[in-house]
Design a protein around this motif. Sequence first.
Motif, PDB file in Angstrom:
ATOM      1  N   VAL A  48      -1.366  15.159  -5.046  1.00 54.99           N
ATOM      2  CA  VAL A  48      -2.483  15.595  -3.961  1.00 54.99           C
ATOM      3  C   VAL A  48      -3.144  14.628  -2.568  1.00 54.99           C
ATOM      4  CG1 VAL A  48      -4.453  17.096  -5.381  1.00 54.99           C
ATOM      5  CG2 VAL A  48      -3.642  15.192  -6.020  1.00 54.99           C
TER       6      VAL A  48
ATOM      7  N   LYS B  85       0.278   5.104   1.087  1.00 50.71           N
ATOM      8  CA  LYS B  85       1.523   4.852   1.502  1.00 50.71           C
ATOM      9  C   LYS B  85       3.252   5.904   0.730  1.00 50.71           C
ATOM     10  CE  LYS B  85      -0.006   1.122   2.350  1.00 50.71           C
ATOM     11  NZ  LYS B  85      -0.845  -0.287   1.470  1.00 50.71           N
TER      12      LYS B  85
ATOM     13  N   LYS C 131      -6.425   1.205  -5.362  1.00 53.69           N
ATOM     14  CA  LYS C 131      -5.953   0.414  -4.518  1.00 53.69           C
ATOM     15  C   LYS C 131      -7.251   1.046  -3.445  1.00 53.69           C
ATOM     16  CE  LYS C 131      -3.015  -2.396  -2.075  1.00 53.69           C
ATOM     17  NZ  LYS C 131      -2.205  -2.758  -1.140  1.00 53.69           N
ATOM     18  N   GLY C 132      -7.773   0.108  -2.893  1.00 58.45           N
ATOM     19  CA  GLY C 132      -8.154   1.086  -1.241  1.00 58.45           C
ATOM     20  C   GLY C 132      -8.460   2.600  -1.673  1.00 58.45           C
TER      21      GLY C 132
ATOM     22  N   ILE D 264      -1.157  -1.096  -9.758  1.00 59.65           N
ATOM     23  CA  ILE D 264      -1.887  -0.169  -9.584  1.00 59.65           C
ATOM     24  C   ILE D 264      -2.453   1.404  -9.429  1.00 59.65           C
ATOM     25  CG2 ILE D 264      -1.358   1.439  -7.248  1.00 59.65           C
ATOM     26  CD1 ILE D 264      -1.030  -1.120  -5.643  1.00 59.65           C
TER      27      ILE D 264
ATOM     28  N   HIS E 195      -0.235  11.649  -2.146  1.00 65.00           N
ATOM     29  CA  HIS E 195       1.102  11.821  -2.177  1.00 65.00           C
ATOM     30  C   HIS E 195       2.461  12.564  -2.194  1.00 65.00           C
ATOM     31  CE1 HIS E 195      -0.026   7.714  -3.163  1.00 65.00           C
ATOM     32  NE2 HIS E 195      -0.303   7.991  -4.032  1.00 65.00           N
TER      33      HIS E 195
HETATM   34  C1  HEC Z   1      -6.895  10.058  -3.847  1.00 59.04           C
HETATM   35  C2  HEC Z   1      -5.387  10.017  -3.477  1.00 59.04           C
HETATM   36  C3  HEC Z   1      -4.545   9.751  -4.594  1.00 59.04           C
HETATM   37  C4  HEC Z   1      -4.165   9.953  -6.021  1.00 59.04           C
HETATM   38  C5  HEC Z   1      -4.498  10.549  -6.108  1.00 59.04           C
HETATM   39  C6  HEC Z   1      -3.356   8.710  -5.913  1.00 59.04           C
HETATM   40  N1  HEC Z   1      -2.914   8.284  -4.857  1.00 59.04           N
HETATM   41 FE1  HEC Z   1      -1.342   6.320  -5.131  1.00 59.04          FE
HETATM   42  N2  HEC Z   1      -1.849   5.954  -3.040  1.00 59.04           N
HETATM   43  C7  HEC Z   1      -2.950   6.297  -2.841  1.00 59.04           C
HETATM   44  C8  HEC Z   1      -3.235   5.200  -1.407  1.00 59.04           C
HETATM   45  C9  HEC Z   1      -4.375   5.645  -0.630  1.00 59.04           C
HETATM   46  C10 HEC Z   1      -2.704   4.289  -1.371  1.00 59.04           C
HETATM   47  C11 HEC Z   1      -2.627   3.032  -0.453  1.00 59.04           C
HETATM   48  C12 HEC Z   1      -4.370   2.228  -1.323  1.00 59.04           C
HETATM   49  C13 HEC Z   1      -3.913   0.570  -0.296  1.00 59.04           C
HETATM   50  O1  HEC Z   1      -2.582   0.189  -0.050  1.00 59.04           O
HETATM   51  O2  HEC Z   1      -5.144   0.327  -0.043  1.00 59.04           O
HETATM   52  C14 HEC Z   1      -1.766   4.451  -2.667  1.00 59.04           C
HETATM   53  C15 HEC Z   1      -0.926   3.112  -2.809  1.00 59.04           C
HETATM   54  C16 HEC Z   1      -0.238   3.737  -4.179  1.00 59.04           C
HETATM   55  C17 HEC Z   1       1.137   3.004  -4.757  1.00 59.04           C
HETATM   56  C18 HEC Z   1       1.424   1.530  -4.356  1.00 59.04           C
HETATM   57  C19 HEC Z   1       2.747   1.682  -3.032  1.00 59.04           C
HETATM   58  C20 HEC Z   1       3.047   0.663  -2.203  1.00 59.04           C
HETATM   59  O3  HEC Z   1       3.766   0.226  -1.936  1.00 59.04           O
HETATM   60  O4  HEC Z   1       1.465   0.394  -1.214  1.00 59.04           O
HETATM   61  C21 HEC Z   1       1.683   3.137  -5.671  1.00 59.04           C
HETATM   62  C22 HEC Z   1       3.277   2.920  -6.682  1.00 59.04           C
HETATM   63  C23 HEC Z   1       0.714   4.584  -6.017  1.00 59.04           C
HETATM   64  N3  HEC Z   1      -0.091   4.917  -4.872  1.00 59.04           N
HETATM   65  C24 HEC Z   1       0.781   5.634  -6.618  1.00 59.04           C
HETATM   66  C25 HEC Z   1       0.614   6.642  -7.545  1.00 59.04           C
HETATM   67  C26 HEC Z   1       0.949   7.506  -8.926  1.00 59.04           C
HETATM   68  C27 HEC Z   1       1.760   7.275  -9.059  1.00 59.04           C
HETATM   69  C28 HEC Z   1      -0.410   8.440  -8.721  1.00 59.04           C
HETATM   70  C29 HEC Z   1      -0.734   9.336 -10.109  1.00 59.04           C
HETATM   71  C30 HEC Z   1       0.164   9.012 -10.943  1.00 59.04           C
HETATM   72  C31 HEC Z   1      -0.835   8.296  -7.401  1.00 59.04           C
HETATM   73  N4  HEC Z   1      -0.678   7.067  -6.886  1.00 59.04           N
HETATM   74  C32 HEC Z   1      -2.031   8.940  -7.222  1.00 59.04           C
HETATM   75  C33 HEC Z   1      -3.985   7.188  -3.096  1.00 59.04           C
HETATM   76  C34 HEC Z   1      -3.958   8.429  -3.752  1.00 59.04           C
END
Ligand code: HEC
Length: 99
Positions: free
Chosen positions: A39, A53, A73-74, A68, A41
Motif C-alpha cells: 500500500v 523511501k 519510522k515517521g 523499522i 511501498h
Molecule cells: C503506512 C505506509 C507504510 C507501510 C504500510 C509500510 N511502510 Fe515502510 N516506510 C513508510 C515510510 C513513510 C517510510 C519512511 C520513513 C522515514 O524515513 O521517515 C518507510 C520506510 C521503510 C524502510 C526504510 C527505508 C530507508 O532506507 O529509509 C523500510 C526497510 C521499510 N519501510 C520496509 C517496510 C516493510 C517491509 C513494510 C511491510 C511489512 C512496510 N515498510 C510497510 C511507509 C510504510
Amino acid sequence: MKKILILSAFAIITFSCADKKAKTPGVDGRKVFKQNCVVCHGLDGKLGANGSKDLGVSKMSLDERKAIIKNGKGAMVGLGTLLKPDEIEAVAQYTLKLK
Ligand code: HEC
C-alpha cells in the motif's frame, strides 16, 4: 450433482495441501510484503506513497530494516504487533532483494 460435490471437495483438499506445502520451508517474505507493505511501498518497493523511501535503493542493513518494520519510522507504522518475528525476518530479507 453428486459428482460436482465430490469434485469440489477434492479441489478443496488439493488446495489446502498445496498451501501447507508452500509454508513448510519457512515464511514467504514476498507474501508478507504483498499483504502488509505494498500500500505504501508498491510491489517493487518504489511506489513511495506517504513519503516512503524507494526500498530498492535503501542502503539499510538487515537489522536496521527489521527494527523499522517492527517499530515503524515517521509515517510508517510499526508492524511488530501484527507480524511474528519470523515474518519480520522474512519480509526484511525480501526487501533486501528489491532492486
Ligand atoms: C503506512 C505506509 C507504510 C507501510 C504500510 C509500510 N511502510 Fe515502510 N516506510 C513508510 C515510510 C513513510 C517510510 C519512511 C520513513 C522515514 O524515513 O521517515 C518507510 C520506510 C521503510 C524502510 C526504510 C527505508 C530507508 O532506507 O529509509 C523500510 C526497510 C521499510 N519501510 C520496509 C517496510 C516493510 C517491509 C513494510 C511491510 C511489512 C512496510 N515498510 C510497510 C511507509 C510504510
